[in-house]
Design an enzyme around this catalytic site. Structure first.
Site, PDB file in Angstrom:
ATOM      1  N   ASP A   1     -20.665 -22.726 -15.333  1.00 62.83           N
ATOM      2  CA  ASP A   1     -22.095 -22.427 -15.433  1.00 62.83           C
ATOM      3  C   ASP A   1     -22.869 -22.976 -14.233  1.00 62.83           C
ATOM      4  OD1 ASP A   1     -20.616 -22.929 -17.818  1.00 62.83           O
ATOM      5  OD2 ASP A   1     -22.423 -22.981 -19.031  1.00 62.83           O
TER       6      ASP A   1
ATOM      7  N   ARG B   1     -18.978 -16.190 -21.287  1.00 58.89           N
ATOM      8  CA  ARG B   1     -20.179 -16.325 -20.459  1.00 58.89           C
ATOM      9  C   ARG B   1     -19.926 -17.237 -19.252  1.00 58.89           C
ATOM     10  NH1 ARG B   1     -24.867 -16.683 -24.017  1.00 58.89           N
ATOM     11  NH2 ARG B   1     -25.094 -18.933 -23.859  1.00 58.89           N
TER      12      ARG B   1
ATOM     13  N   HIS C   1     -22.185 -31.449 -13.521  1.00 63.02           N
ATOM     14  CA  HIS C   1     -23.001 -30.432 -14.186  1.00 63.02           C
ATOM     15  C   HIS C   1     -24.389 -31.001 -14.496  1.00 63.02           C
ATOM     16  CE1 HIS C   1     -23.900 -26.747 -16.163  1.00 63.02           C
ATOM     17  NE2 HIS C   1     -24.203 -27.352 -17.297  1.00 63.02           N
TER      18      HIS C   1
ATOM     19  N   TYR D   1     -33.873 -22.274 -16.788  1.00 65.03           N
ATOM     20  CA  TYR D   1     -32.877 -21.531 -16.002  1.00 65.03           C
ATOM     21  C   TYR D   1     -32.704 -20.098 -16.484  1.00 65.03           C
ATOM     22  CZ  TYR D   1     -29.240 -22.167 -19.630  1.00 65.03           C
ATOM     23  OH  TYR D   1     -28.506 -22.140 -20.791  1.00 65.03           O
TER      24      TYR D   1
END
Length: 410
Positions: A181, A251, A170, A76
């Site tokens: 994310d 992040r 996820h 990714y």
């Protein structure tokens, strides 16, 4: 006598040629070394984006080698970097950037369109992200293998495990959990595919993923978002009342912001959910602007800047710069917010980007990785986020900086 004279003359001629050859060889080598050094040196007259792109290619001639991988892997992070190379190729028309992307895909996908080391039952949303490069490859080459690979990734969403409320887990190994994310890993691909091949019929499903995390991971106190949400509230890290992770991670905010601006590329203005997604982006930009450091950067845990051990982190800062800059350029955010993006980018280039003697760029202070649960167990505490390794030239930082530099065209 004539024969002897001729021999002496010939011998002297050969000697002279040898001397000239030996004298000239160091000169030629010096010239070759100078030319080679010049070819290797990256000019500071180039834009930051090309300087970084060329630095990456110099260190890693094959894209799969990024992060010093020993074997090719569909990754990714490399996918994020190569989406930036796509943008750079569109800007510059330099074929070397396209070839870098294609070389990666052709290493990991065979002539029939099958991925190397792929088990569809793994259900790992991270695997989807690099698939974004396949749209451009298919559109340019019309090679069927890229279309087959696109269809394989699209089919992941058909039986992908979901929370009771309809959110994609996820990963299969993280049941009932949605992480910020994951929105970046899956939704821009899903949105583009459904627009280009399905007349946009799944855009509501794409928007629903953002709705769930907005409704459950948003922190009213800070105006920011917790890293993740466990709908079952069963995980030890999850708040027993809300299901949220204990802390806000920079992040994760970056992944969320990039996911929003990228999926909006595929939402028509008259789509019922488009304005809602734009509102989410404005909410995020407003929230993070309050925590921007005087340097222009953001802290690893952005709402606790003064806590011991906290540090200004490169990848999340770059992601927010990209998301805000693109949001302004697309007209989703007020023009005044471009100042936040420019200040952030200036902070990156003056504080965290280092240039070596050959003109290569290096990005410092990048959190190598962070997550929740797993083995060894990650509890989501402040101490945990500080304990993760800090690296130079980690791919999270490389890709995010490239995207930010290209968007600001610096």
């Amino acid at each position: 006598m004539r024969k002897f004279s001729l021999f002496v003359y010939s011998g002297l001629g050969i000697f002279t040629i040898c001397v000239l050859f030996l004298c000239c060889k160091p000169i030629e080598q010096a010239r070759a070394t100078a030319v080679n050094k010049q070819e290797q040196s990256i000019s500071d007259k180039l834009k930051w984006s090309e300087r970084m792109a060329l630095s990456i290619m110099k260190r890693h001639p094959k894209a799969w080698q990024i992060d010093y991988h020993e074997k090719p892997k569909w990754d990714y992070k490399i996918g994020m970097i190569l989406t930036a190379y796509e943008k750079l190729y569109a800007q510059t028309k330099e074929e070397k950037y396209f070839d870098y992307i294609k070389g990666y895909a052709d290493t990991l996908i065979d002539d029939s369109g099958n991925f190397q080391n792929f088990n569809p039952q793994d259900h790992n949303i991270d695997f989807i992200n690099a698939g974004k490069i396949l749209f451009g490859l298919y559109n340019k080459t019309k090679e069927k293998k890229y279309l087959t690979a696109l269809q394989t990734l699209r089919n992941q969403f058909v039986d992908y495990p979901r929370t009771v409320s309809g959110g994609f887990w996820h990963k299969k190994i993280y049941p009932n959990q949605m992480w910020l994310d994951g929105l970046y890993m899956g939704q821009p691909f899903y949105a583009r595919y459904t627009v280009e091949f399905e007349k946009g019929e799944k855009l509501d499903d794409v928007a629903h993923q953002f709705e769930l995390l907005r409704n459950h991971a948003y922190d009213k106190e800070t105006g920011l978002f917790f890293h993740a949400w466990d709908e079952s509230k069963a995980m030890p890290w999850a708040n027993k009342e809300t299901g949220t992770a204990p802390h806000i991670w920079l992040r994760a905010l970056g992944w969320y912001g990039m996911a929003l601006v990228d999926v909006l590329d595929y939402f028509p203005k008259d789509h019922p959910k488009q304005k809602q997604l734009v509102a989410y982006l404005n909410e995020l930009a407003s929230g993070v602007s309050k925590y921007q450091d005087v340097s222009g950067l953001w802290y690893q845990v952005p709402n606790l800047p003064n806590r011991a051990g906290n540090y200004l982190e490169a990848s999340g800062s770059s992601m927010l710069v990209y998301a805000i800059a693109k949001g302004v350029h697309k007209g989703y955010l007020p023009k005044a917010m471009n100042k936040i993006a420019l200040k952030g980018f200036n902070g990156l280039t003056t504080k965290l980007i280092k240039v070596d003697d050959n003109g290569e760029l290096h990005i410092t202070q990048v959190c190598a990785s962070a997550g929740l649960g797993g083995n060894p167990y990650r509890d989501g505490s402040f101490e945990y986020y500080m304990s993760e390794k800090i690296k130079v030239d980690n791919s999270h930082g490389l890709g995010a900086f490239l995207l930010a530099a290209i968007e600001l065209d610096k």
